[in-house]
Design a protein around this motif. Structure first.
Motif, PDB file in Angstrom:
ATOM      1  N   ASN A  48       0.814  -1.215   0.000  1.00  0.00           N
ATOM      2  CA  ASN A  48       0.000   0.000   0.000  1.00  0.00           C
ATOM      3  C   ASN A  48       0.848   1.267   0.000  1.00  0.00           C
ATOM      4  N   LYS A  51       2.244   1.754  -3.467  1.00  0.00           N
ATOM      5  CA  LYS A  51       1.221   2.362  -4.329  1.00  0.00           C
ATOM      6  C   LYS A  51       1.105   3.859  -4.063  1.00  0.00           C
ATOM      7  N   PHE A  52       1.223   4.245  -2.794  1.00  0.00           N
ATOM      8  CA  PHE A  52       1.167   5.658  -2.431  1.00  0.00           C
ATOM      9  C   PHE A  52       2.262   6.440  -3.145  1.00  0.00           C
ATOM     10  N   ARG A  55       1.821   6.649  -6.956  1.00  0.00           N
ATOM     11  CA  ARG A  55       0.795   7.619  -7.339  1.00  0.00           C
ATOM     12  C   ARG A  55       1.291   9.058  -7.146  1.00  0.00           C
ATOM     13  N   GLN A 215      -8.343   5.752   2.897  1.00  0.00           N
ATOM     14  CA  GLN A 215      -8.920   5.143   1.700  1.00  0.00           C
ATOM     15  C   GLN A 215      -7.886   4.403   0.868  1.00  0.00           C
ATOM     16  N   ASP A 216      -6.617   4.817   0.959  1.00  0.00           N
ATOM     17  CA  ASP A 216      -5.576   4.154   0.167  1.00  0.00           C
ATOM     18  C   ASP A 216      -4.992   2.926   0.854  1.00  0.00           C
TER      19      ASP A 216
END
Length: 272
Positions: A48, A51-52, A55, A215-216
């Motif tokens: 996660n 991914k942060f 992005r 949410q992420d």
């Protein structure tokens, strides 16, 4: 307007208004996120955060020039060589301003996210003679084994401990203790209980007491000063200071005037 200039040290938690109390009540009415989903979040924590950073790349955080105002221990005259370990280095917003100010500072920088470490290494200012960035899960891996046999003078944890599950706090702090030279200091800045972000979580975001999921998929824990101080004391540190910091965030263009509540502490490793 520079929101960092509006910092105010507090010894007690802020008082909640009725709307804030109702927000916490709504969070509790839905109950906690189911155990299966919580286990999945723990298992995929590194994923996660990767991914942060995929992005946001290097755009999310601004360079943290404020840290030398808050922590005088970071101010070096360049006359004495010092070693800093930044735990949770992100993309380097903390370390590069420090390296510019202090030519005799060497930094070990580690992060849970391999993508974050990659961004640190790709920075044009990255100099292996002054910075060693590496991936590390501080819950599972022994930090001291990554430091070439060196003990460090300063350890920084800026909004890092809150991203770890509370069950692992004691293991992490014990890990820090082994890396630090006697007389060295751990500097902590993190989220305080009743911070604006905590009060704004919607129903279905609560993982446990003071623990939430964004949410992420990344998590955030909100500390009290007594709790944070006790964690370090139990690990044999001396509490030099531990207090709340209120910060008023003002955005006139967006019409936002929000009160943030952070926790800040300095913890010393005894010399005997």
């Amino acid at each position: 307007m520079d929101s960092e200039e509006q910092n105010q040290v507090m010894q007690e938690l802020p008082t909640l208004n009725e709307a804030q109390k109702q927000s916490l009540l709504k969070q509790d009415l839905r109950g906690l996120v189911p155990p299966f989903h919580q286990q999945k979040l723990e298992k995929e924590a590194a994923k996660n955060w990767d991914k942060f950073y995929k992005r946001n790349e290097t755009r999310f955080f601004k360079d943290r020039h404020w840290t030398t105002r808050e922590f005088q221990e970071l101010v070096g005259g360049g006359e004495v060589s010092r070693v800093l370990l930044e735990v949770g280095c992100g993309v380097g917003n903390f370390i590069y301003p420090l390296l510019e100010d202090d030519p005799n500072l060497f930094v070990y920088a580690c992060d849970f996210s391999s993508r974050a470490v990659q961004f640190v290494r790709e920075n044009p200012k990255y100099d292996p003679a002054r910075v060693q960035a590496f991936e590390c899960d501080i819950v599972k891996e022994e930090l001291s084994s990554k430091l070439d046999g060196n003990e460090v003078d300063i350890i920084s944890m800026i909004f890092v401990l809150s991203a770890i599950h509370p069950d692992k706090f004691k293991d992490v702090i014990a890990n820090l203790y082994q890396c630090l030279r006697p007389g060295g200091v751990v500097l902590v800045r993190d989220y305080g209980l009743y911070d604006m972000a905590m009060l704004r979580f919607g129903p279905g975001s609560k993982l446990g007491s003071q623990l939430y999921v964004r949410q992420d998929g990344t998590r955030a824990y909100y500390f009290t000063k007594d709790e944070l101080g006790s964690l370090f004391q139990e690990a044999r540190f001396t509490v030099a200071s531990c207090h709340y910091v209120a910060r008023q965030t003002v955005n006139k263009k967006e019409g936002v005037n929000a009160r943030r509540n952070f926790i800040q502490g300095k913890f010393l490793k005894p010399t005997d």
